[in-house]
Design an enzyme around this catalytic site. Sequence first.
Site, PDB file in Angstrom:
ATOM      1  NE  ARG A   1     -20.727 -13.233  19.555  1.00 38.67           N
ATOM      2  CZ  ARG A   1     -19.849 -11.957  19.489  1.00 38.67           C
ATOM      3  NH1 ARG A   1     -20.152 -11.066  20.249  1.00 38.67           N
ATOM      4  NH2 ARG A   1     -19.131 -11.862  18.455  1.00 38.67           N
TER       5      ARG A   1
ATOM      6  CG  HIS B   1     -14.654 -14.235  16.824  1.00 35.29           C
ATOM      7  ND1 HIS B   1     -15.760 -14.564  16.057  1.00 35.29           N
ATOM      8  CD2 HIS B   1     -14.768 -13.219  17.204  1.00 35.29           C
ATOM      9  CE1 HIS B   1     -16.720 -13.357  16.090  1.00 35.29           C
ATOM     10  NE2 HIS B   1     -15.689 -12.600  16.710  1.00 35.29           N
TER      11      HIS B   1
ATOM     12  CD  GLN C   1     -12.745 -10.237  14.248  1.00 31.17           C
ATOM     13  OE1 GLN C   1     -13.921  -9.848  14.816  1.00 31.17           O
ATOM     14  NE2 GLN C   1     -12.312  -9.360  13.522  1.00 31.17           N
TER      15      GLN C   1
ATOM     16  CG  ASP D   1      -9.694  -9.944  22.157  1.00 31.66           C
ATOM     17  OD1 ASP D   1     -10.443  -9.062  21.977  1.00 31.66           O
ATOM     18  OD2 ASP D   1      -9.941 -11.073  22.286  1.00 31.66           O
TER      19      ASP D   1
ATOM     20  CB  CYS E   1     -11.589  -8.909  17.254  1.00 30.15           C
ATOM     21  SG  CYS E   1     -11.349  -9.089  18.705  1.00 30.15           S
TER      22      CYS E   1
ATOM     23  NE  ARG F   1     -16.435 -10.308  11.848  1.00 28.20           N
ATOM     24  CZ  ARG F   1     -17.102 -10.784  13.437  1.00 28.20           C
ATOM     25  NH1 ARG F   1     -16.942  -9.704  14.370  1.00 28.20           N
ATOM     26  NH2 ARG F   1     -18.024 -11.788  13.461  1.00 28.20           N
TER      27      ARG F   1
HETATM   28  N1  NVA Z   1     -12.105 -12.250  23.272  1.00 26.95           N
HETATM   29  C1  NVA Z   1     -13.165 -11.432  22.963  1.00 26.95           C
HETATM   30  C2  NVA Z   1     -13.371 -11.150  21.576  1.00 26.95           C
HETATM   31  C3  NVA Z   1     -14.881 -10.279  21.443  1.00 26.95           C
HETATM   32  C4  NVA Z   1     -15.052 -10.144  19.618  1.00 26.95           C
HETATM   33  C5  NVA Z   1     -14.207 -11.841  23.709  1.00 26.95           C
HETATM   34  O1  NVA Z   1     -14.503 -13.145  23.762  1.00 26.95           O
HETATM   35  O2  NVA Z   1     -14.967 -11.234  24.322  1.00 26.95           O
HETATM   36  N1   CP Z   2     -15.472  -8.353  16.851  1.00 26.06           N
HETATM   37  C1   CP Z   2     -16.598  -8.806  17.320  1.00 26.06           C
HETATM   38  O1   CP Z   2     -17.026 -10.019  17.217  1.00 26.06           O
HETATM   39  O2   CP Z   2     -17.472  -7.937  17.767  1.00 26.06           O
HETATM   40  P1   CP Z   2     -18.661  -7.907  18.423  1.00 26.06           P
HETATM   41  O3   CP Z   2     -18.533  -8.634  19.705  1.00 26.06           O
HETATM   42  O4   CP Z   2     -19.377  -6.615  18.443  1.00 26.06           O
HETATM   43  O5   CP Z   2     -19.654  -8.858  17.618  1.00 26.06           O
END
Ligand code: NVA
Ligand code: CP
Length: 328
Positions: free
Chosen positions: A107, A134, A137, A230, A271, A316
């Site tokens: 990540r 992502h 997800q 989101d 998400c 998830r």
């Molecule tokens: N768009 C958000 C998604 C988190 C799961 C981020 O990148 O922070």
């Molecule tokens: N939806 C998601 O990716 O959550 P986290 O950032 O907690 O992993």
Amino acid sequence: MNLKGRDFLKLLDFTPEEILYLVDLAADLKEKKKKGILTNEIHKGKNVVLIFEKTSTRTRCSFEVAAHDLGMGTTYLDPSGSQIGKKESIADTARVLGSMYEGIEYRGFGQEIVEELAKYAPVPVWNGLTNEFHPTQMLADILTIKEKLGRVQGVKLTYMGDARYNMGNSLMVVCAKLGMHYTACTSRKYFPKESLVEQCREIARQTGGTITLTEDVMEGTKGADVIYTDVWVSMGEPEAVWEERIRELSPYQVNGRVMENAGKDAIFMHCLPAFHDLKTKTGKEMGEKFGITEMEVTDEVFESPASVVFEEAENRMHTIKAVMAATL
Ligand code: NVA
Ligand code: CP
């Protein structure tokens, strides 16, 4: 279906059949887990490494629990706990970790980083979120849609908010792949990149899906089966953008009016994490600064019977388990 040895970097790399296979495998693994049937023989004795250059609750816990359920050990590398990118290149990291682990989760920031990792690693690499995509997800979201609506093909999904970032991009891709009707309902500035829209429209032409971009809330949400949003500011973006995001995206907040305009049995998805009240540090800070009590979704919608966000979060784990079960 044989996905052994495959990386899982973005859904553009997978066929509709492969995506649905992973979702069905997840449903099967979920059923086994609920029945208490152990699956720890599947990858017994293997080890995976989980690299997180951004924070996480769901994704990290999903990989850890899923790996354990499959009989594997895990190592978690937190945003500051390794040499990656600072003292050691991605290419070198890939070869070092690839010699000790059977799989690598990443990540972080640019999609090119996870692609580079996969290029040099001799083992499968899984994208746990980049700025652009992502994909794990998406599997959870499709499993949830299947469970809740009983179908995927032809489902109308409307995404509100920053539609040019990881969640908007990924939802547009998965909808195109699976013959769904995707609408990005947001201010023009937040529309996805033209080249990705074109690529998705091309895919959708073959699957029966459609891609629509609109600034009109009533038109964009009318009759939708799924309303999705989101956070307005994603991880890694500067604090300074909060003011403009709140100003520009507030008209696209998911609230009672939006849900009423959607289909009769529409579900609400997110998400997570979500800013639906002032019970978080950032939510409280922004709330005080800008005089608001909720952001991308009202607390009323978030807590309503239409909201499936916690089932979505649980999925998830089952879907990430499917990815590891299939690719190792
Ligand atoms: N768009 C958000 C998604 C988190 C799961 C981020 O990148 O922070
Ligand atoms: N939806 C998601 O990716 O959550 P986290 O950032 O907690 O992993």
